[in-house]
Motif scaffolding. Structure first.
Motif, PDB file in Angstrom:
ATOM      1  N   ARG A 112       0.827  -1.227   0.000  1.00  0.00           N
ATOM      2  CA  ARG A 112       0.000   0.000   0.000  1.00  0.00           C
ATOM      3  C   ARG A 112       0.842   1.250   0.000  1.00  0.00           C
ATOM      4  O   ARG A 112       0.490   2.252  -0.611  1.00  0.00           O
ATOM      5  N   HIS A 113       1.950   1.184   0.708  1.00  0.00           N
ATOM      6  CA  HIS A 113       2.794   2.377   0.866  1.00  0.00           C
ATOM      7  C   HIS A 113       3.993   2.381  -0.056  1.00  0.00           C
ATOM      8  O   HIS A 113       4.831   3.273   0.010  1.00  0.00           O
ATOM      9  N   GLY A 114       4.119   1.351  -0.885  1.00  0.00           N
ATOM     10  CA  GLY A 114       5.227   1.299  -1.846  1.00  0.00           C
ATOM     11  C   GLY A 114       6.577   1.133  -1.198  1.00  0.00           C
ATOM     12  O   GLY A 114       7.572   1.652  -1.707  1.00  0.00           O
ATOM     13  N   THR A 115       6.639   0.402  -0.082  1.00  0.00           N
ATOM     14  CA  THR A 115       7.924   0.167   0.597  1.00  0.00           C
ATOM     15  C   THR A 115       8.181  -1.321   0.659  1.00  0.00           C
ATOM     16  O   THR A 115       7.299  -2.140   0.451  1.00  0.00           O
ATOM     17  N   ASP A 116       9.432  -1.678   0.971  1.00  0.00           N
ATOM     18  CA  ASP A 116       9.796  -3.099   1.143  1.00  0.00           C
ATOM     19  C   ASP A 116       9.998  -3.407   2.589  1.00  0.00           C
ATOM     20  O   ASP A 116      10.503  -2.695   3.343  1.00  0.00           O
TER      21      ASP A 116
END
Length: 116
Positions: A112-116
């Motif tokens: 959802r937040h575009g992080t890994d």
């Protein structure tokens, strides 16, 4: 807590010493959650040096110690490397579905937040 027999053997809690509050505390930190997510995805032991964490070496050591002392991971020395693995069998026996639920939620949040 189980004590270490020698300096090369690290102390780990026995299964019946693992507490939910400690597991949840260990998994509440984003760095520690990332370590556990990577270990679970690898489904194998990984050395501490495998992880590229955004913290200093001493802070990284602290995070691994919190995970080990809470019973989330097991650490063993293999030569000079400290190898890490998720204590999935113990966690699944004590808290069925908890680890999978937390890892699934973490992956969904990262997506959802575009992080890994």
């Amino acid at each position: 807590m189980t004590t270490a027999a020698s300096p090369r053997e690290l102390a780990h809690p026995a299964r019946d010493e693992i507490r939910l509050a400690g597991v949840l505390h260990a998994l509440s930190d984003p760095v520690r959650l990332r370590v556990v997510s990577e270990l679970a995805a690898a489904d194998a032991e990984l050395s501490c040096s495998y992880f590229d964490l955004p913290v200093t070496k001493s802070t990284s050591t602290h995070h691994f110690r919190v995970l080990r002392e809470s019973g989330v991971i097991r650490q063993v020395y293999r030569g000079t490397a400290k190898m890490n693995g998720v204590r999935r069998d113990d966690l699944d026996a004590l808290y069925p579905g908890l680890l999978d639920g937390v890892l699934t939620a973490a992956a969904a949040e990262a997506a959802r937040h575009g992080t890994d």
